[in-house]
Motif scaffolding. Structure first.
Motif, mmCIF file in Angstrom:
data_model
loop_
_atom_site.group_PDB
_atom_site.id
_atom_site.type_symbol
_atom_site.label_atom_id
_atom_site.label_comp_id
_atom_site.label_asym_id
_atom_site.label_seq_id
_atom_site.Cartn_x
_atom_site.Cartn_y
_atom_site.Cartn_z
ATOM 1 N N ARG A 168 83.702 15.211 -27.206
ATOM 2 C CA ARG A 168 84.449 16.311 -26.588
ATOM 3 C C ARG A 168 85.933 16.190 -26.903
ATOM 4 N NH1 ARG A 168 83.681 15.240 -20.837
ATOM 5 N NH2 ARG A 168 85.339 16.796 -20.625
ATOM 6 N N LEU A 169 86.450 14.960 -26.825
ATOM 7 C CA LEU A 169 87.863 14.728 -27.126
ATOM 8 C C LEU A 169 88.149 15.046 -28.582
ATOM 9 C CD1 LEU A 169 90.672 13.745 -26.377
ATOM 10 C CD2 LEU A 169 89.892 11.393 -26.720
ATOM 11 N N HIS A 170 87.241 14.658 -29.469
ATOM 12 C CA HIS A 170 87.420 14.950 -30.890
ATOM 13 C C HIS A 170 87.516 16.448 -31.134
ATOM 14 C CE1 HIS A 170 85.234 16.251 -34.622
ATOM 15 N NE2 HIS A 170 86.269 15.628 -35.139
ATOM 16 N N ILE A 204 97.864 10.121 -40.921
ATOM 17 C CA ILE A 204 97.364 8.925 -40.252
ATOM 18 C C ILE A 204 97.299 9.184 -38.748
ATOM 19 C CG2 ILE A 204 99.672 7.890 -39.968
ATOM 20 C CD1 ILE A 204 98.370 5.137 -40.400
ATOM 21 N N GLY A 205 96.352 8.549 -38.096
ATOM 22 C CA GLY A 205 96.252 8.603 -36.650
ATOM 23 C C GLY A 205 96.497 7.230 -36.060
ATOM 24 N N LEU A 206 97.261 7.180 -34.973
ATOM 25 C CA LEU A 206 97.568 5.910 -34.310
ATOM 26 C C LEU A 206 97.074 5.977 -32.874
ATOM 27 C CD1 LEU A 206 101.208 5.392 -35.661
ATOM 28 C CD2 LEU A 206 99.134 4.213 -36.429
ATOM 29 N N ALA A 258 88.025 7.544 -37.244
ATOM 30 C CA ALA A 258 88.183 7.566 -38.705
ATOM 31 C C ALA A 258 87.079 8.399 -39.347
ATOM 32 C CB ALA A 258 88.163 6.141 -39.253
ATOM 33 N N GLU A 259 85.870 8.259 -38.814
ATOM 34 C CA GLU A 259 84.738 9.038 -39.324
ATOM 35 C C GLU A 259 84.881 10.516 -38.975
ATOM 36 O OE1 GLU A 259 80.118 9.946 -38.114
ATOM 37 O OE2 GLU A 259 81.077 8.147 -37.313
ATOM 38 N N LYS A 260 85.242 10.803 -37.727
ATOM 39 C CA LYS A 260 85.297 12.182 -37.269
ATOM 40 C C LYS A 260 86.497 12.950 -37.814
ATOM 41 C CE LYS A 260 81.750 12.647 -34.439
ATOM 42 N NZ LYS A 260 80.727 13.713 -34.619
ATOM 43 N N LEU A 261 87.663 12.296 -37.847
ATOM 44 C CA LEU A 261 88.892 12.973 -38.266
ATOM 45 C C LEU A 261 89.141 12.870 -39.760
ATOM 46 C CD1 LEU A 261 91.222 11.876 -35.308
ATOM 47 C CD2 LEU A 261 90.029 14.061 -35.600
#
Length: 204
Positions: A128-130, A151-153, A169-172
Motif C-alpha cells: 500500500r505504501l509503495h 536513488i531512494g534513502l 529496490a524491487e518495487k521502485l
C-alpha cells in the motif's frame, strides 16, 4: 501539536538549554541530507517511515518537495494484531522480534508458519505504501516538473525491518540505501562511532 512541543521544550529546558528555533521534521531531514549528501547528483527520494506517517522528501537542485502519507509502522502492527487476533502490544512485540518483509516470488516462505504469516502481512501493508510512493512520484514529475528519483534513502525507526531495502529496490526499480545522518559529521574523542552507525537512519 502544542502539547508535543511543550514536552520537547521541557526536555530542552531540563538539560539547561534554551530553544532557539523549532523546525518540522521533514525539513530537518532535508537539511541533514543537504549536509551529508552534497556529492550526490540527480534527485534523491527520502522515505521516512515513522510510527503513524511516512514522509516522502524529494531532494533536487531545484529545491524540495514533501508529501506526508498516513501509513507507518503502527499500520503494520495493527494488521498483525487483526490477522492473528492478538493485542496491539503483542503484535508490536512480534513485529520487532520476528517481523521482516516477505520477498515473494520464487523465494520460499519461512519454515515457521506464524513468522511466514507475519512477513506476508508486513509485505501487504508496505505494498500500500509503495502505491502511494508511485502516485506521489508521478504527481511530482507531472505537476511539479521534477525528475525521476535516481536513488531512494530509507529513514525512520520502521525502516529497520529486514529486507525492506530489497522490497523497495524491487518495487521502485532504483538503488535503495539507508540514510546516514552522520556521513559528514565529525566526532569528538570518546564517541562510540560503531554504536552511532546503527542509528544513522533515525537521526536525520
Amino acid at each position: 501539536k502544542t502539547t508535543e512541543l511543550d514536552e520537547i521544550e521541557g526536555s530542552v529546558a531540563g538539560a539547561g538549554l534554551k530553544t532557539a528555533s523549532v523546525e518540522i521534521s521533514a525539513m530537518a531531514l532535508y537539511n541533514a541530507y543537504r549536509f551529508n549528501y552534497s556529492d550526490l547528483e540527480g534527485t534523491a527520494l527520502l522515505i521516512d517511515i515513522g510510527s503513524k506517517t511516512t514522509n516522502l522528501v524529494f531532494c533536487s537542485e531545484k529545491g524540495v518537495f514533501i508529501r506526508t502519507i498516513k501509513i507507518g509502522g503502527a499500520d503494520i502492527t495493527k494488521a498483525i494484531a487483526k490477522e492473528f487476533n492478538v493485542s496491539y502490544e503483542e503484535a508490536e512485540q512480534r513485529k520487532i522480534s520476528d517481523g521482516f518483509v516477505a520477498l515473494g516470488g520464487a523465494y520460499a516462505d519461512h519454515e515457521d508458519p506464524v513468522i511466514a504469516g507475519i512477513s506476508k502481512v508486513v509485505r501487504n501493508t508496505l505494498t500500500r505504501l509503495h502505491s502511494e510512493i508511485m502516485r506521489t512520484t508521478n504527481f511530482y514529475r507531472s505537476q511539479q516538473g521534477g525528475d525521476a528519483p535516481a536513488i531512494g534513502l530509507l529513514c525512520g525507526a520502521s525502516a529497520a525491518l529486514p529486507f525492506l531495502r530489497e522490497f523497495f529496490a524491487e518495487k521502485l526499480r532504483m538503488p535503495i540505501d539507508y540514510f546516514n545522518a552522520f556521513r559528514n559529521v565529525s566526532f569528538g574523542r570518546g564517541v562510540d562511532r560503531e554504536g552511532l552507525a546503527d542509528l544513522g537512519h533515525i537521526s536525520g
